[in-house]
Design a protein around this motif. Structure first.
Motif: not given
Length: 321
Positions: A1-11, A24-27
């Motif tokens: 699992m990528s770092d972004l996928e992990e963040l999405v799951g936590r969000a 912040s990544v999106v911006e």
């Protein structure tokens, strides 16, 4: 699992810190014209996107604060993207609308983010559409885009909203100028805030006359609020959701979403072409700065350097993109 996928799951699980990091990544990436890299972001959207705009001092932030509370009592997870003017020194947002929404600070189902315009065309920050989609992706079903209410941003916001609310006040000012700014055309709902002030009846009368003059059918509803006390805000909260459902039933939302996705691609194309043109032929830019070539001829030369046939689209050349 990528770092972004992990963040999405936590969000999605309610971790607002993870949501903030994703934004912040999106911006950063949207501002640089780079691929965002978050799976399913492109197809994601909240159930309802609400644009709230109007002149400075109309009480938009106070109204949004009340609306967030009303929607939360109805079970919605609410995101707010407050589009602020940029600081000329840091480039950051300077109005700080979150300060006026402190009552929702500890609600895990409310997320509020101020976003700087950073000189984006029309005043709407380039990252806003992606932030709205991200909030939908992680489970916020109702997202508000609140604009600062200056320049062309009032018109620009309608392109990213399912329902646009225009906030005015008694003693609205120069109605003709407001009409020229496009406010009359973009509103799905008008709210006359600070309705306890003198001039309410006259403002409603003038607004109805302008709508009749513009032959708006059906005429956008006109509601009245006193946001500081909360008077009338429940009715606005219900009207927005009802309008979204009505527009969906009529197929209007589908066409608005389709147009929104098309514009997202167009923005990326424009950004990339402008960046490439800036480095394409410095001799042409020197002529531009010296005033020895007209804009049309300069644009033709730069497009030619990019292997884009002026006025006819791409000639089939490849790029390193």
């Amino acid at each position: 699992m990528s770092d972004l996928e992990e963040l999405v799951g936590r969000a999605r699980a309610g971790d607002r810190g993870a949501t903030a990091r994703l934004i912040s990544v999106v911006e950063r990436r949207a501002g640089a014209g780079e691929p965002i890299g978050i799976a399913d972001l492109w197809s994601a959207r909240p159930r309802v996107v609400v644009g709230v705009t109007g002149s400075p001092g109309a009480g938009k932030s106070t109204l949004v604060d009340r609306l967030v509370g009303a929607w939360r009592t109805r079970g919605h997870r609410v995101g707010v993207v407050a589009v602020d003017p940029s600081s000329p020194f840091s480039g950051g947002a300077i109005l700080g609308d979150r300060v006026r929404m402190q009552g929702h600070t500890h609600d895990p189902d409310v997320f509020i983010r101020s976003v700087a315009t950073r000189g984006a065309l029309g005043g709407l920050a380039r990252s806003v559409p992606e932030i709205v989609r991200l909030l939908g992706l992680v489970g916020y079903d109702l997202v508000v885009i609140e604009t600062v209410g200056v320049g062309q941003v009032e018109v620009e916001v309608v392109g990213e909203a399912d329902v646009t609310v225009v906030v005015i006040t008694p003693g609205w000012g120069d109605a003709i100028q407001a009409n020229k700014a496009g406010i009359m055309e973009i509103a799905d709902l008008f709210v006359i805030n600070k309705a306890d002030r003198a001039g309410l009846a006259e403002t409603r009368r003038d607004l109805v006359a302008m709508l009749d003059l513009g032959h708006r059918e059906p005429r956008p509803p006109i509601l009245e609020t006193v946001a500081t006390s909360g008077e009338g805000t429940d009715a606005v909260a219900e009207a927005v959701v009802a309008l979204a459902a009505e527009l969906d039933d009529r197929g209007i939302l589908k066409s608005r979403v389709a147009a929104r996705r098309r514009r997202a691609v167009e923005r990326v194309i424009v950004d990339r072409v402008l960046r490439a043109a800036a480095d394409a032929d410095q001799a042409v830019w020197a002529q531009v700065e010296a005033g020895t070539v007209d804009p049309g001829a300069a644009a033709d030369a730069l497009l030619d350097a990019l292997e884009i046939a002026p006025g006819h689209g791409a000639r089939g050349g490849s790029s390193d993109e």
